[in-house]
Design a protein around this motif. Sequence first.
Motif, short mmCIF file in Angstrom:
data_model
loop_
_atom_site.label_atom_id
_atom_site.label_comp_id
_atom_site.label_asym_id
_atom_site.label_seq_id
_atom_site.Cartn_x
_atom_site.Cartn_y
_atom_site.Cartn_z
N ASP A 151 10.92 31.41 -29.28
CA ASP A 151 9.79 30.52 -29.03
C ASP A 151 10.16 29.42 -28.04
OD1 ASP A 151 8.23 31.99 -30.79
OD2 ASP A 151 8.41 30.55 -32.45
N ALA A 152 11.34 28.85 -28.20
CA ALA A 152 11.79 27.78 -27.28
C ALA A 152 11.88 28.33 -25.86
CB ALA A 152 13.13 27.21 -27.73
N LEU A 153 12.46 29.51 -25.71
CA LEU A 153 12.58 30.12 -24.38
C LEU A 153 11.20 30.39 -23.78
CD1 LEU A 153 14.37 31.17 -22.13
CD2 LEU A 153 14.51 33.35 -23.35
N ALA A 154 10.29 30.91 -24.59
CA ALA A 154 8.94 31.19 -24.09
C ALA A 154 8.24 29.90 -23.67
CB ALA A 154 8.13 31.92 -25.16
N THR A 155 8.42 28.84 -24.43
CA THR A 155 7.81 27.55 -24.08
C THR A 155 8.39 27.01 -22.79
OG1 THR A 155 7.36 27.06 -26.41
CG2 THR A 155 7.41 25.18 -24.87
N LEU A 156 9.70 27.07 -22.65
CA LEU A 156 10.34 26.58 -21.42
C LEU A 156 9.89 27.40 -20.21
CD1 LEU A 156 13.91 25.89 -22.82
CD2 LEU A 156 12.26 24.18 -22.01
N GLU A 157 9.79 28.71 -20.39
CA GLU A 157 9.33 29.56 -19.28
C GLU A 157 7.89 29.22 -18.90
OE1 GLU A 157 10.17 33.43 -20.89
OE2 GLU A 157 12.20 33.45 -20.06
N ARG A 158 7.07 28.92 -19.89
CA ARG A 158 5.68 28.56 -19.60
C ARG A 158 5.61 27.21 -18.88
NH1 ARG A 158 0.60 28.13 -23.74
NH2 ARG A 158 -0.95 27.70 -22.14
N LEU A 159 6.42 26.25 -19.31
CA LEU A 159 6.47 24.96 -18.63
C LEU A 159 6.90 25.14 -17.17
CD1 LEU A 159 8.12 22.83 -21.45
CD2 LEU A 159 5.81 22.49 -20.53
N GLU A 160 7.92 25.97 -16.97
CA GLU A 160 8.39 26.23 -15.60
C GLU A 160 7.28 26.89 -14.78
OE1 GLU A 160 12.08 28.41 -13.27
OE2 GLU A 160 11.54 29.11 -15.28
N HIS A 161 6.63 27.86 -15.36
CA HIS A 161 5.53 28.55 -14.66
C HIS A 161 4.45 27.55 -14.27
CE1 HIS A 161 2.49 31.59 -13.73
NE2 HIS A 161 1.67 30.88 -14.48
N ASN A 162 4.07 26.68 -15.20
CA ASN A 162 3.04 25.68 -14.91
C ASN A 162 3.44 24.79 -13.73
OD1 ASN A 162 1.54 26.65 -17.05
ND2 ASN A 162 2.08 24.97 -18.43
N LEU A 163 4.70 24.37 -13.70
CA LEU A 163 5.15 23.50 -12.62
C LEU A 163 5.26 24.25 -11.30
CD1 LEU A 163 7.79 21.33 -14.49
CD2 LEU A 163 5.51 20.65 -13.71
N VAL A 164 5.66 25.52 -11.34
CA VAL A 164 5.70 26.32 -10.11
C VAL A 164 4.28 26.46 -9.56
CG1 VAL A 164 6.09 28.67 -9.23
CG2 VAL A 164 7.84 27.55 -10.62
N GLN A 165 3.33 26.72 -10.44
CA GLN A 165 1.94 26.85 -10.01
C GLN A 165 1.41 25.53 -9.44
OE1 GLN A 165 0.07 29.75 -9.95
NE2 GLN A 165 2.07 30.60 -10.39
N ALA A 166 1.73 24.44 -10.09
CA ALA A 166 1.28 23.12 -9.61
C ALA A 166 1.91 22.80 -8.26
CB ALA A 166 1.63 22.04 -10.63
N ALA A 167 3.17 23.16 -8.06
CA ALA A 167 3.85 22.89 -6.80
C ALA A 167 3.26 23.71 -5.67
CB ALA A 167 5.34 23.17 -6.93
N ALA A 168 2.68 24.86 -5.98
CA ALA A 168 2.12 25.73 -4.96
C ALA A 168 0.74 25.27 -4.49
CB ALA A 168 2.02 27.16 -5.48
N ARG A 169 0.10 24.42 -5.29
CA ARG A 169 -1.23 23.92 -4.93
C ARG A 169 -1.10 22.67 -4.06
NH1 ARG A 169 -2.21 25.04 -10.54
NH2 ARG A 169 -1.89 22.86 -11.03
N PRO A 170 -1.94 22.56 -3.03
CA PRO A 170 -1.92 21.33 -2.23
C PRO A 170 -2.42 20.16 -3.08
CG PRO A 170 -3.68 22.79 -1.49
CD PRO A 170 -2.92 23.52 -2.56
N MET A 171 -1.77 19.04 -2.92
CA MET A 171 -2.17 17.84 -3.66
C MET A 171 -3.05 16.97 -2.78
SD MET A 171 1.06 16.43 -5.72
CE MET A 171 1.63 17.14 -7.20
N GLY A 172 -4.14 16.52 -3.34
CA GLY A 172 -4.99 15.57 -2.65
C GLY A 172 -4.42 14.18 -2.80
N PRO A 173 -4.95 13.19 -2.09
CA PRO A 173 -4.42 11.83 -2.16
C PRO A 173 -4.42 11.26 -3.58
CG PRO A 173 -6.03 12.04 -0.38
CD PRO A 173 -6.03 13.32 -1.13
N ALA A 174 -5.43 11.58 -4.37
CA ALA A 174 -5.49 11.05 -5.73
C ALA A 174 -4.47 11.70 -6.65
CB ALA A 174 -6.89 11.25 -6.32
N GLN A 175 -3.94 12.86 -6.28
CA GLN A 175 -2.99 13.58 -7.14
C GLN A 175 -1.55 13.28 -6.76
OE1 GLN A 175 -4.69 17.34 -6.05
NE2 GLN A 175 -5.41 17.69 -8.13
#
Length: 176
Positions: A151-175
Amino acid sequence: MAESTPDAGQEAAAAPQEATVPVPGAAGGGPISHAIFRLARLHRMFAGQLLRRIGLHPGQELVMMHLWELGPQRQIDLVRLLDSDAATMTRTVRRLEQAGFVRRRASPTDKRASLIEPTAASHALRREVEEVWSRLEDFSTAGFSDDERADALATLERLEHNLVQAAARPMGPAQQ
């Protein structure tokens, strides 16, 4: 999360300890992010203690793992594999070279590039690195059941996935 780390010869305490790094009020909107920060810092510090005993610094073992697994690599490929930057990789490779764990040789396909390859001395180090990582895993997950580890590994992998996805999106000035 405790600030102190157990001595390598001692077992981690069974009862969870409170974090010794206080959560500042400004981090109140990000308790998970603050916990990740504390955990990563403590994990790296403890890894450093274990790695120092075999003559390595944190991050150097990751370079060696990739070289042992993949064979000789261009430095730029190591940068990409480890999501590093060129300056950090240059320092890391230089230190590993000075320690006798890697050597550079000319690339047979690209005269401008050199390949970084593990030395015979580094192959003797491999087992010690594997033991350090096993000990670090055991200390980090002491008291976890097999299901809790999964469960811990799955949670960490999901957190990493979320951050990889967020990093791939362009950030607007407010973000930003």
